[in-house]
Design a protein around this motif. Structure first.
Motif, PDB file in Angstrom:
ATOM      1  N   GLY A  75       0.788  -1.223   0.000  1.00 37.42           N
ATOM      2  CA  GLY A  75       0.000   0.000   0.000  1.00 37.42           C
ATOM      3  C   GLY A  75       0.821   1.273   0.000  1.00 37.42           C
ATOM      4  N   GLN A  76       2.112   1.175   0.275  1.00 36.53           N
ATOM      5  CA  GLN A  76       2.946   2.368   0.248  1.00 36.53           C
ATOM      6  C   GLN A  76       3.242   2.796  -1.189  1.00 36.53           C
ATOM      7  N   ARG A  77       3.604   4.059  -1.323  1.00 39.58           N
ATOM      8  CA  ARG A  77       3.974   4.626  -2.619  1.00 39.58           C
ATOM      9  C   ARG A  77       5.492   4.747  -2.686  1.00 39.58           C
ATOM     10  N   ILE A  78       6.081   4.294  -3.810  1.00 44.37           N
ATOM     11  CA  ILE A  78       7.522   4.343  -3.966  1.00 44.37           C
ATOM     12  C   ILE A  78       7.883   4.902  -5.335  1.00 44.37           C
ATOM     13  N   LEU A  79       8.918   5.758  -5.350  1.00 47.84           N
ATOM     14  CA  LEU A  79       9.482   6.244  -6.606  1.00 47.84           C
ATOM     15  C   LEU A  79      10.810   5.538  -6.835  1.00 47.84           C
ATOM     16  N   VAL A 113       3.818   1.786  -7.505  1.00 49.38           N
ATOM     17  CA  VAL A 113       5.165   2.030  -8.016  1.00 49.38           C
ATOM     18  C   VAL A 113       5.164   3.107  -9.098  1.00 49.38           C
ATOM     19  N   ILE A 114       5.941   4.150  -8.848  1.00 50.83           N
ATOM     20  CA  ILE A 114       6.200   5.188  -9.847  1.00 50.83           C
ATOM     21  C   ILE A 114       7.666   5.039 -10.247  1.00 50.83           C
ATOM     22  N   ALA A 115       7.955   5.104 -11.530  1.00 53.66           N
ATOM     23  CA  ALA A 115       9.334   4.964 -11.991  1.00 53.66           C
ATOM     24  C   ALA A 115       9.646   6.051 -13.004  1.00 53.66           C
ATOM     25  N   THR A 116      10.926   6.430 -13.071  1.00 50.97           N
ATOM     26  CA  THR A 116      11.375   7.332 -14.127  1.00 50.97           C
ATOM     27  C   THR A 116      12.097   6.517 -15.191  1.00 50.97           C
ATOM     28  N   ALA A 117      11.908   6.899 -16.441  1.00 55.25           N
ATOM     29  CA  ALA A 117      12.554   6.231 -17.564  1.00 55.25           C
ATOM     30  C   ALA A 117      12.340   7.071 -18.812  1.00 55.25           C
ATOM     31  N   ARG A 118      13.226   6.921 -19.772  1.00 49.63           N
ATOM     32  CA  ARG A 118      13.030   7.596 -21.057  1.00 49.63           C
ATOM     33  C   ARG A 118      11.844   6.975 -21.800  1.00 49.63           C
ATOM     34  N   ASP A 119      11.283   7.733 -22.738  1.00 56.97           N
ATOM     35  CA  ASP A 119      10.117   7.259 -23.516  1.00 56.97           C
ATOM     36  C   ASP A 119      10.343   5.866 -24.088  1.00 56.97           C
ATOM     37  N   TYR A 120      11.539   5.630 -24.596  1.00 58.78           N
ATOM     38  CA  TYR A 120      11.895   4.352 -25.203  1.00 58.78           C
ATOM     39  C   TYR A 120      11.612   3.180 -24.272  1.00 58.78           C
ATOM     40  N   ASN A 121      11.734   3.399 -22.963  1.00 62.37           N
ATOM     41  CA  ASN A 121      11.595   2.317 -21.993  1.00 62.37           C
ATOM     42  C   ASN A 121      10.248   2.297 -21.264  1.00 62.37           C
ATOM     43  N   LYS A 127       6.478  -0.391 -17.632  1.00 63.90           N
ATOM     44  CA  LYS A 127       5.089  -0.705 -17.288  1.00 63.90           C
ATOM     45  C   LYS A 127       4.859  -2.210 -17.294  1.00 63.90           C
ATOM     46  N   GLY A 128       5.522  -2.900 -18.211  1.00 65.61           N
ATOM     47  CA  GLY A 128       5.407  -4.353 -18.264  1.00 65.61           C
ATOM     48  C   GLY A 128       5.990  -5.041 -17.044  1.00 65.61           C
ATOM     49  N   LEU A 129       6.890  -4.359 -16.351  1.00 65.06           N
ATOM     50  CA  LEU A 129       7.469  -4.894 -15.115  1.00 65.06           C
ATOM     51  C   LEU A 129       6.533  -4.698 -13.926  1.00 65.06           C
ATOM     52  N   VAL A 185       4.906   5.835 -15.151  1.00 67.00           N
ATOM     53  CA  VAL A 185       6.273   6.015 -15.648  1.00 67.00           C
ATOM     54  C   VAL A 185       6.409   7.440 -16.153  1.00 67.00           C
ATOM     55  N   ILE A 186       7.456   8.119 -15.716  1.00 69.07           N
ATOM     56  CA  ILE A 186       7.667   9.524 -16.057  1.00 69.07           C
ATOM     57  C   ILE A 186       8.973   9.664 -16.837  1.00 69.07           C
ATOM     58  N   ASP A 187       8.920  10.355 -17.953  1.00 65.30           N
ATOM     59  CA  ASP A 187      10.126  10.627 -18.725  1.00 65.30           C
ATOM     60  C   ASP A 187      10.819  11.849 -18.127  1.00 65.30           C
ATOM     61  N   TYR A 188      11.838  11.604 -17.329  1.00 65.39           N
ATOM     62  CA  TYR A 188      12.532  12.666 -16.607  1.00 65.39           C
ATOM     63  C   TYR A 188      13.305  13.599 -17.538  1.00 65.39           C
ATOM     64  N   THR A 189      13.490  13.189 -18.813  1.00 61.78           N
ATOM     65  CA  THR A 189      14.215  14.057 -19.761  1.00 61.78           C
ATOM     66  C   THR A 189      13.303  15.103 -20.396  1.00 61.78           C
ATOM     67  N   LYS A 190      11.997  14.920 -20.235  1.00 62.93           N
ATOM     68  CA  LYS A 190      11.050  15.830 -20.898  1.00 62.93           C
ATOM     69  C   LYS A 190      10.218  16.649 -19.925  1.00 62.93           C
ATOM     70  N   VAL A 191       9.999  16.121 -18.734  1.00 64.36           N
ATOM     71  CA  VAL A 191       9.194  16.840 -17.744  1.00 64.36           C
ATOM     72  C   VAL A 191       9.905  16.797 -16.396  1.00 64.36           C
TER      73      VAL A 191
END
Length: 330
Positions: free
Chosen positions: A147-151, A174-182, A187-189, A194-200
């Motif tokens: 139930g916890q939130r993790i980045l 689960v929140i994760a950072t990754a480039r668009d390519y990934n 998400k499949g994991l 998923v946030i693209d840290y290179t764009k936002v």
């Protein structure tokens, strides 16, 4: 026996094939015929000499020639007289402090686990360091609860892609950072966002504070200053901003974060995994039961040229999972 070693610090071209003696094991060690090893970020920083220019230099050997690598999967050839859990012929995986790019590797008994026939050497050879780091960071140090939130920063990387899987299976959001390519990969994991840290700016994209941040990514924007001081860089400061009061911040890079002034009662610490057989056995069981998958980006032969190509690949972006070195390709 063959070893692939550094003869100087610098580009991957400094790696050379050498003939060295087979290691002599102690009473508590196991001699493993290496079948598979892999590349981790610390190998890259040590090969280039970057670590030796930082306060972390005292933690790493600097005498040349130097054999890199710390993950190993292979077959037990000999055991010390005090070893109780392994015998010649066993298939094993584990960790050494340094020096796995060799035909034979001496490994402490407690730093190994037996692997089943159902798992390939390539699968388990990519697992020890990244899986152990994610496992202990989440459950021992982060005390992650359902139930916890993790980045998870760098959710497609070696440690990151394992942490995403383990955290989701444990019932976390689960929140994760990754480039668009990934994005599809992460998400499949199991990542919920998923946030693209290179764009936002990820700090403004996260709508609700998280309980834990697991930062597996070196802040490239402030590499020199962050690595020389061991303190959080700009991304590190943003990590603090998304953690709830009294939350937890675990960094794999900011080695002096413990000395950083405490912010909003957040527990912040640098983390380095401790090898032990019990945790390795849990990881192997997760892999055997298809609860954990180690993604292999590329596999290269155990030759000087193969390692050169592997290290070149490891410097490319975007990254995904692990890069493996296998004797099965020679």
């Amino acid at each position: 026996m063959k070893a692939i070693a550094l003869t100087s610090f610098g580009t991957p071209e400094v790696l050379e094939e050498l003939e060295v003696p087979v290691p002599t094991i102690t009473n508590t060690q196991v001699l493993v015929e290496m079948r598979v090893s892999s590349i981790n970020p610390a190998d890259i920083l040590l090969r280039s000499g970057a670590i030796l220019q930082s306060p972390m230099a005292e933690m790493f050997p600097a005498q040349l020639p130097l054999v890199l690598g710390n993950e190993v999967a292979g077959i037990v050839k000999e055991v010390g007289k005090n070893v109780r859990h392994f015998k010649p012929g066993d298939r094993v995986m584990g960790i050494v402090p340094i020096g796995s790019y060799m035909d034979y590797v001496a490994v402490e008994e407690d730093h190994l686990a037996i692997i089943p026939e159902s798992l390939s050497f390539e699968e388990v050879g990519a697992a020890p360091a990244v899986a152990l780091t994610a496992w202990q960071a989440l459950f021992e140090h982060g005390r992650l609860q359902p139930g916890q939130r993790i980045l998870v920063q760098a959710g497609a990387g070696g440690v990151g892609h394992v942490a995403v899987q383990l955290a989701k299976q444990h019932g976390a959001y689960v929140i994760a950072t990754a480039r668009d390519y990934n994005h599809d990969f992460v998400k499949g994991l199991g990542a919920d966002e998923v946030i693209d840290y290179t764009k936002v700016d990820f700090a403004t994209e996260i709508s609700e504070p998280v309980d834990i941040v697991l930062d597996t990514a070196m802040d490239q924007s402030t590499f020199s200053s962050a690595f020389s001081t061991g303190l959080p860089g700009e991304i590190g400061k943003k990590n603090y901003s998304v953690i709830k009061d009294g939350g937890t911040y675990i960094s794999l890079w900011a080695y002096a974060i413990n000395e950083y002034p405490k912010v909003r009662n957040i527990d912040a610490f640098y983390f380095h995994a401790r090898p032990n057989r019990t945790d390795f056995e849990s990881i192997v069981n997760h892999m055997k039961e298809n609860k954990l998958r180690i993604y292999i980006d590329e596999t290269y032969p155990f030759t000087a040229q193969g390692l050169l190509q592997a290290y070149r690949k490891s410097e490319e972006l975007p990254k995904r999972g692990k890069i493996v070195i296998s004797k099965n390709m020679v």
